[in-house]
Structure formats: structure tokens, C-alpha cells
Design a protein around this motif. Sequence first.
Motif, short mmCIF file in Angstrom:
data_model
loop_
_atom_site.label_atom_id
_atom_site.label_comp_id
_atom_site.label_asym_id
_atom_site.label_seq_id
_atom_site.Cartn_x
_atom_site.Cartn_y
_atom_site.Cartn_z
N GLU A 391 0.81 -1.21 0.00
CA GLU A 391 0.00 0.00 0.00
C GLU A 391 0.85 1.27 0.00
N ILE A 392 1.65 1.44 1.03
CA ILE A 392 2.33 2.73 1.23
C ILE A 392 3.22 3.09 0.05
N VAL A 393 4.12 2.19 -0.35
CA VAL A 393 5.04 2.52 -1.44
C VAL A 393 4.36 2.50 -2.81
N PRO A 394 3.73 1.40 -3.22
CA PRO A 394 3.18 1.38 -4.58
C PRO A 394 2.08 2.41 -4.82
N GLN A 395 1.38 2.83 -3.77
CA GLN A 395 0.32 3.82 -3.92
C GLN A 395 0.82 5.26 -3.74
N GLY A 396 2.15 5.42 -3.55
CA GLY A 396 2.71 6.76 -3.42
C GLY A 396 2.24 7.50 -2.18
N ARG A 397 2.18 6.77 -1.05
CA ARG A 397 1.69 7.36 0.19
C ARG A 397 2.80 7.50 1.23
N THR A 398 4.04 7.58 0.79
CA THR A 398 5.15 7.65 1.72
C THR A 398 5.33 9.07 2.26
N ASP A 399 6.15 9.14 3.31
CA ASP A 399 6.64 10.44 3.76
C ASP A 399 7.88 10.81 2.94
N GLU A 400 8.67 11.75 3.45
CA GLU A 400 9.80 12.28 2.67
C GLU A 400 10.85 11.22 2.35
N MET A 401 11.10 10.32 3.31
CA MET A 401 12.11 9.28 3.13
C MET A 401 11.49 7.93 3.46
N TYR A 402 11.87 6.90 2.70
CA TYR A 402 11.31 5.57 2.96
C TYR A 402 12.30 4.49 2.55
N GLN A 403 12.24 3.40 3.28
CA GLN A 403 13.20 2.31 3.09
C GLN A 403 13.10 1.71 1.69
N PHE A 404 14.26 1.51 1.08
CA PHE A 404 14.35 0.68 -0.12
C PHE A 404 15.51 -0.28 0.11
N SER A 405 15.18 -1.54 0.31
CA SER A 405 16.20 -2.59 0.41
C SER A 405 15.90 -3.61 -0.68
N TRP A 406 16.95 -4.14 -1.27
CA TRP A 406 16.76 -4.96 -2.47
C TRP A 406 17.77 -6.10 -2.51
N GLY A 407 17.28 -7.28 -2.89
CA GLY A 407 18.14 -8.46 -2.92
C GLY A 407 19.09 -8.51 -4.10
N GLY A 408 18.75 -7.86 -5.23
CA GLY A 408 19.66 -7.82 -6.39
C GLY A 408 20.17 -9.17 -6.82
N TRP A 409 19.30 -10.18 -6.81
CA TRP A 409 19.75 -11.57 -6.91
C TRP A 409 20.41 -11.92 -8.23
N THR A 410 20.15 -11.17 -9.29
CA THR A 410 20.80 -11.48 -10.57
C THR A 410 22.24 -11.01 -10.63
N PHE A 411 22.66 -10.18 -9.67
CA PHE A 411 23.97 -9.54 -9.70
C PHE A 411 24.16 -8.77 -11.01
N ASP A 412 23.08 -8.23 -11.51
CA ASP A 412 23.08 -7.38 -12.70
C ASP A 412 22.22 -6.17 -12.35
N PHE A 413 22.77 -4.96 -12.52
CA PHE A 413 22.10 -3.75 -12.05
C PHE A 413 20.74 -3.54 -12.70
N ASP A 414 20.53 -4.13 -13.88
CA ASP A 414 19.23 -4.02 -14.54
C ASP A 414 18.10 -4.47 -13.63
#
Length: 505
Positions: A391-414
Motif C-alpha cells: 500500500e504505502i510505497v506502490p500507492q505513493g503514500r510515503t513520507d519524505e524518506m522511505y526504506q528501499f532494500s533490495w536483494g539484487g539476486w541477478t547480480f546485474d544492475f538491470d
Amino acid sequence: MKLSKALISAALSAAMLIGVPAFAGGTLTVAQRQDPGSWDPVDTFLVAWSSPGGSIFDGLVRRDENLKLQPGLASSWEVLEDGMRLRFHLREGVKFHNGEPFNADAVKYTFDRLLGDEGAKGPQRSNYTSIKSVEVIDEKTVDLVMNESDPVMLTKLSGYGAMIVPPKYIEENGQENFDLKPVGTGPFKFESYVQGEKIVLDANPDYFEGAPKLDKLIYRFIREDATRMAELQSGGVDVLHNIASSAIPTVEASDNAKIVSVPGPTIYSLDLRTKDLVTADVRVRKALNMAVDKQALIDAFLGGRGSPIASLQGKLSFGYDPDLAGYPYDPEGAKALLKEAGVAPGTKMTIDYRANNSTFAEVVQAMSGFFANVGLDVGVKPIEDAVFLNEIVPQGRTDEMYQFSWGGWTFDFDNTAYLAYHTGEKWNPYGTSAEMDAMLEKQRKSSDPAEREAILKEVARLAHDQAYHIPLYNEDQVYAVSNRVQNFVPAPDTRMRYVTTSVTE
């Protein structure tokens, strides 16, 4: 992708330290922080799915603990027509756990479903839209016909949305049943699932690469870091996939468990809201970057097991630019930029973060202190995972700063950049720019690794220049492992399958 010799050496060394002659049978219990909630491969983007899900399902291609691609359900493959057609020769004699035969029709069903209406409901489809169609050549040969050449596709076929699913089982039992009672071809097969508590898997004695050494594999979902740690100490679990950094010294001093770590793909950052609020001003976003001492966070809360980052990727990622310097820790420079942007001392902001990660909770508290040092009044807001992610992130309901953590499992920045920066993606609720979209699309169409790498570096530099986020650190993948566990080989991407692991009773 060229991989660091250090990564391979670390994994092998860890395996040698723990590896002793295996004992067949037994039950291994693993604790992780999160329950994915659905076991359908097209439904998930969560790292928490990867180990149990990757034990139930197989892809056409498999990636091993050294990040090398190996045959999976395809015994071999060919790249044809300059990458516009990928031909896979399928293994003979493989069956799904329910006895349903694995064949080319199952492959076609899987990708038609992923790219169709069912896939559109989940987050995985955008990783595979370079596939135009699937053509069955014969029962054991299938072609992926591409819309455009996709140099990362073989890696993508080794995980998550590309896991092969059983057509007859899904059609006869329905989607909701498949979410909760998955059937695949993997080394372990589903026994039971109690949502929010555990999933129990039994060894597949007919697995095409040989039966696992374990009899049973149990994943327990324990949200509280202290509770997971107590379970390890009491013998209630054998392996922790998510160990709080503050607990590492306790395990290292223990007589019954040890810490095993390897460089991993996971990054942590704070995304910055680029619309409506004070962070819409790029000067403010740059000031926020300059207010944070990343190395201090790593030393204080990760026990030094991580590296500062300037973009949303670590050093092992294809597209990493060693010449891209992060914003310096410069509180006085941050104050000057805030003043230039007309931000008054005492201006209030808020950091939204996922409530179930005690280490990151400490990190954001410390960041609040850094921001106070440049005159800002920054509060923190813990939000339950389901609400934050759906809800909060995909619906654009965040405050000024919000967590983004990512597994990056392909080891490719794409894999990270497209989902984080391209218009319309779930993790990009506030948009970036037409320039960014164009670069992301161009690199996906290129079959030239050097060109792709150069474009991905430009993507990272544009994101840096626009200060879309505060990149914090790339953390090592750390496991806590009981001494009763034998032949534990750590996976850099947390996609443990435990096929050769055993336990002493």
C-alpha cells in the motif's frame, strides 16, 4: 558477468570450515524473518521466498552457490538468431511432485501464465517481457522467442518468476490452492504450511540430481530477532537466515554455533520522495545524502560486515562503477544546501521503514540523529511489511524518506534499476525522467556487454546526480549455523537449497 575470486574463495572456505563427512537423514530447521504469504513464483519479489521456494521449484537453468549457471530442468540450451531465440533441450523422465510429467507443454504453460493475466497481478512479469512467445518444438524441446535480445535472460530463468509450474495441478485445483499448497519438481516437496508460522518440506527421493541427504526441511517464520536467536541457542532451529548484527558476537562466542558469511547482493537505502514535499527539491535530497556518515552506520550496526555504496548495487554487480563517488559526509555542506533551498532549521520530516527489521530500525534512529546535526527534525515511522509493501510505497503514500532494500539476486544492475527507476514500476511511485526510461530500455535491447555496462553506469550516475535516494550499504550475507549442521555451503543470494546438507542427531 565476471565474478570476484574473493566471493568464490569465501564460499569454498566457509564450506570447508563446516564440511565434514555427511550423515544421511534427519530434519533441518531454518528460521527466517518473513513469511512470503504465497508460494506461487509469479506472486513474489521477496528474498524470503527464495530459499523455500527454490527448494520446491526448479527453473530451466540453475545458479549454484558460486553464481555459475548450471543445467536445471533443461539439460542444455542454445542461443540462436543473435539472441532472438533461446532453445532449451529438456531433461527426460522428470515429474512434478504430484506425478504430473514435466515436458515442453509445462514450460509453455508457465511462461504463458507469467506473461498473461495471472502474471499481471504480481511483480515478476516485468522481468520477462523481453519474451515474445514460447514455441513447442517437440515434447522435450522448447524455444523462447524474444521481442528483443535480453543478455540477462539466462540468469533470470534460474529464479523467482521463471520457476516451472504444473499445468494440470493448477487448472484442476485453482490459483488459491496453488498459492498455499505448491507443487514443483524441486529437491523438496510440500508437506504442510501454517501461514505466519512455518512451511514443512519432505525430501524428494526422485529428484533428478539425486535425493537430498535430509529427510525433512522446515522453515519457521519468526519476526522477532531476539526470538530467532533464542531458538538457535536452545536448539529449536539449526540455521538463521536473518541474524541481527548485534547478535553476531554472541554466536561467535558460542560453543554450539558459528557465523558464516559471504559477500552478498543485498543493499539498503532510503528512497526520497521527489514530488510534492520538501524533498522534491534536488538540493534538499543532496543535503540529506551529505548529512549521513555511512561508514559509521556499518561499523556501529553491521559489525563492519558491509560496504558503503554510491548506487543501489554492490561491487559484484554487473554495471557497478568504481569511479562513481558517493556524496561525502559533510554536515556543513548539507547545512549550506538546505539554507540555499530555503529549508528552515527545525523543518520536520519522517522516515518510513519496515517494522520487522531490528537492525535497520537502529540504523534509521541513528540517521535521525545525523539529520538533527544539520538542523532537521526527522522522526521515524515503523510500518508493518504487508502495508508498507502493498500500500504505502506502490500507492505513493510515503513520507519524505522511505526504506528501499533490495536483494539484487541477478547480480546485474538491470534487475534493480529497471524496477526502481522505470516509469510505471511498483517501486517507482513518484517517477524519474524520460531520459532514465530511455537508457533503461536501451540497455535491455543491447546484446553487447560493454555497451550495456556503459549504459548501466550512466543510469547509476543519473540517479546519483538527481539524488533519488540515499544509498547506504551493501551488506554481507550472514548466516548463524548450529554445529550439528554438516556440509553447509553459504549462498551469496540467500537461495539456499540444502540438497547436500545433513545434520547430526
